[in-house]
Design an enzyme around this catalytic site. Structure first.
Site, PDB file in Angstrom:
ATOM      1  N   GLY A 113       0.731  -1.292   0.190  1.00  0.00           N
ATOM      2  CA  GLY A 113      -0.164  -0.223  -0.044  1.00  0.00           C
ATOM      3  C   GLY A 113       0.865   1.388   0.098  1.00  0.00           C
ATOM      4  O   GLY A 113       1.655   1.235  -0.459  1.00  0.00           O
ATOM      5  N   LYS A 159      -5.862   9.390  14.508  1.00  0.00           N
ATOM      6  CA  LYS A 159      -5.380  10.445  13.769  1.00  0.00           C
ATOM      7  C   LYS A 159      -5.200  11.844  14.008  1.00  0.00           C
ATOM      8  O   LYS A 159      -4.892  13.125  13.212  1.00  0.00           O
ATOM      9  CB  LYS A 159      -6.361  10.484  11.904  1.00  0.00           C
ATOM     10  CG  LYS A 159      -5.948   8.625  11.696  1.00  0.00           C
ATOM     11  CD  LYS A 159      -4.586   8.053  11.676  1.00  0.00           C
ATOM     12  CE  LYS A 159      -4.233   7.129  10.450  1.00  0.00           C
ATOM     13  NZ  LYS A 159      -2.838   6.845  10.535  1.00  0.00           N
ATOM     14  N   THR A 174      -6.020   2.446  -2.779  1.00  0.00           N
ATOM     15  CA  THR A 174      -5.240   1.573  -2.115  1.00  0.00           C
ATOM     16  C   THR A 174      -5.905   0.063  -2.176  1.00  0.00           C
ATOM     17  O   THR A 174      -7.185   0.015  -2.195  1.00  0.00           O
ATOM     18  CB  THR A 174      -5.028   1.908  -0.916  1.00  0.00           C
ATOM     19  OG1 THR A 174      -6.051   1.590   0.349  1.00  0.00           O
ATOM     20  CG2 THR A 174      -3.623   2.992  -0.762  1.00  0.00           C
ATOM     21  N   GLY A 189      -0.536   1.249  10.193  1.00  0.00           N
ATOM     22  CA  GLY A 189      -1.922   1.887  10.326  1.00  0.00           C
ATOM     23  C   GLY A 189      -3.301   0.879  10.614  1.00  0.00           C
ATOM     24  O   GLY A 189      -2.589   0.290   9.456  1.00  0.00           O
ATOM     25  N   TYR A 201     -10.695   5.395  15.276  1.00  0.00           N
ATOM     26  CA  TYR A 201      -9.488   5.978  14.199  1.00  0.00           C
ATOM     27  C   TYR A 201      -8.887   7.106  13.899  1.00  0.00           C
ATOM     28  O   TYR A 201      -8.733   7.548  14.016  1.00  0.00           O
ATOM     29  CB  TYR A 201     -10.124   4.864  12.811  1.00  0.00           C
ATOM     30  CG  TYR A 201      -8.643   5.123  11.893  1.00  0.00           C
ATOM     31  CD1 TYR A 201      -7.964   4.754  10.841  1.00  0.00           C
ATOM     32  CD2 TYR A 201      -9.481   6.142  10.715  1.00  0.00           C
ATOM     33  CE1 TYR A 201      -6.579   4.879  10.410  1.00  0.00           C
ATOM     34  CE2 TYR A 201      -8.891   6.568   9.490  1.00  0.00           C
ATOM     35  CZ  TYR A 201      -7.601   5.385   9.029  1.00  0.00           C
ATOM     36  OH  TYR A 201      -6.616   5.694   8.319  1.00  0.00           O
TER      37      TYR A 201
END
Ligand code: NAD
Length: 452
Positions: free
Chosen positions: A220, A362, A393, A292, A358
């Protein structure tokens, strides 16, 4: 690197597809001009607008790079870029002349053109009229970015109160924004607040001689970052979990780098990276915190395993590793200035249903970066984040088709970005040419409407 095909973009760039899309009023995303070694910095001439000092500096810098520079447009001109300088704006009425001249040449912009506004940091003045003018440039630039067509972008270069455009960091930022490396960056502002950094001897190898660690490098975006840093001259240390060991070896072997199989949540992860770099390369200059994970669930259904694992991988690990790296900075293996870049996300800016964990991690990255910048300033080191929007991705390929199609079209460039677009922004931010920028988060999202 597994870049996913965007069939629709390919289709509407064929004659028949274009006719159908036009007839039905469908989006017509352009094929973006991306960086190739040896290509011209911009296609066509560059118009420099403005009456202040920055305009003269911009013209001199561009001439030095061999660019065809104009200060006055002629009707037959085709511009690859316009640099509009507002560094002398003291009140909103001052924006008129340069902005209207910028407007008058919009139809002369070529495919993939760049508009770059240059102005001083609004927060650096307490004068209401001056701050209003500077914020006014921001608003104008953001709106213009929505109006750009055919893969063209508009971004702002924000100078500190006493930062000259001719300083290394500002010159480096100008070049990044002008170049094809910023293909998926639009409607954004790149602050250069310190006269720090250095320009490379060779713009094609700005990371020559550097050793760079990239976490999550097996696939990725991480694999694209590893490849891009290698292209720019760095020796790459790829880090990933043992389960991804084979893919990791595939990536680093192609790049003549080294692999370190490591779970970054291990308590000694930072020390193990330092030991690997000391033993195999004798130095460490650059760290890219890319690894991540997502464990999406609405908060009502969130369990401890999902919440805690995302926080642990996406932010706690970075805080712990940074403590190890900063503790060793300027001594032995770790270079001064150390350069760190971290992956945030537009979910951390706008929020996203199902991603409370998430988004917390972030947004946490952005907080960590802004606080760590102060700590690193003494040694000349820098730390910044990149917040990607929709990137093609394996992760986004798993999104159901209708949601995915909406996600990738809802930005000013009407398409998803490629992993290399994120990698180019990272490669710029960890270079010495970005030495005047620290504590910032740069969005690579095509001016995504989600997170605007
Ligand atoms: P990916 O899942 O394809 O790759 C992540 C890599 O990190 C994998 O190789 C994985 O094995 C590795 N990794 C995970 N946990 C690890 C651990 N504990 N220790 C070491 N390695 C570990 O993800 P991607 O789409 O390439 O995303 C890369 C980064 O970009 C992530 O931080 C992600 O949150 C961020 N991001 C991605 C997008 C997108 O659209 N794809 C958007 C915004 C942000």
């Amino acid at each position: 690197m597994a870049a996913q095909a965007d069939t629709y973009t390919a289709l509407v760039n064929q004659p028949l597809g274009k006719r159908i899309a036009t007839a039905l009023g469908l989006p017509q995303p352009a094929v973006l001009r991306r960086y190739q070694p040896g290509q011209a910095l911009v296609e066509g001439s560059v118009l420099v607008l403005g009456e202040g000092h920055a305009a003269d500096e911009a013209a001199a810098i561009l001439l030095d790079w061999g660019v065809d520079v104009r200060r006055q447009p002629a009707p037959a001109d085709r511009f690859g870029a316009v640099v509009a300088c507002y560094d002398d704006a003291g009140t909103p009425a001052d924006l008129s002349a340069t902005t209207l001249r910028l407007g008058s040449v919009q139809r002369q912009l070529g495919r993939g053109a760049r508009v770059i506004t240059v102005f001083r940091d609004p927060a650096a003045t307490a004068d209401p009229a001056a701050r209003a003018a500077r914020r006014g440039v921001e608003g104008m630039t953001r709106s213009l970015a929505h109006e750009m067509r055919r893969g063209a972008t508009a971004n702002g270069l924000v100078l500190g109160q006493d930062t000259a455009l001719s300083s290394a960091g500002a010159t480096g930022a100008l070049r990044f924004l002008l170049s094809a490396k910023s293909a998926f960056v639009s409607g954004q502002f790149l602050p250069v607040t310190a006269e720090a950094g250095a320009l490379p001897a060779d713009w094609e190898k700005p990371l020559a001689g550097k050793v760079a660690v990239v976490t999550g490098a097996a696939r990725g975006i991480g694999a694209a970052i590893a490849e891009t840093l290698h292209r720019d001259g760095a020796t790459v240390v790829g880090v990933d979990v043992p389960a991804a060991g084979q893919a990791l070896a595939g990536v680093v072997n192609r790049l003549s780098g080294t692999a370190l199989q490591l779970d970054i949540t291990a308590a000694d992860a930072g020390q193990r990276i330092l030991a690997h770099c000391a033993e195999r390369h004798g130095r460490l200059d650059i760290v890219v915190h890319n690894a991540g994970i997502t464990r999406d669930k609405k908060l009502a259904n969130m369990d401890a395993a999902r919440w805690d694992s995302v926080i642990a991988v996406n932010i706690e690990s970075q805080l712990a590793m940074n403590r190890a790296f900063l503790g060793a900075a300027g001594r032995g293996t770790v270079a001064a200035p150390l350069r760190i870049a971290s992956l945030a996300s537009t979910s951390g800016i706008a929020g996203n249903g199902g991603q409370t964990n998430y988004a917390a991690s972030k947004a946490g990255v952005m907080g960590m970066v802004s606080a760590t910048a102060a700590e690193m300033a003494a040694s000349g080191g820098t730390i910044n984040a990149v917040a990607p929007g929709f990137i093609e991705t394996e992760m986004t390929a798993r999104i159901p088709v209708a949601t995915r199609e909406i996600g990738r079209r809802l930005n000013s460039l009407q398409q998803g970005g490629q992993p290399v677009d994120v990698a180019e922004a990272i490669a710029f931010l960890v270079s010495d040419a970005a030495g005047g920028t620290s504590g910032q988060t740069l969005r690579v999202c095509g001016q995504g409407l989600m997170g605007a």
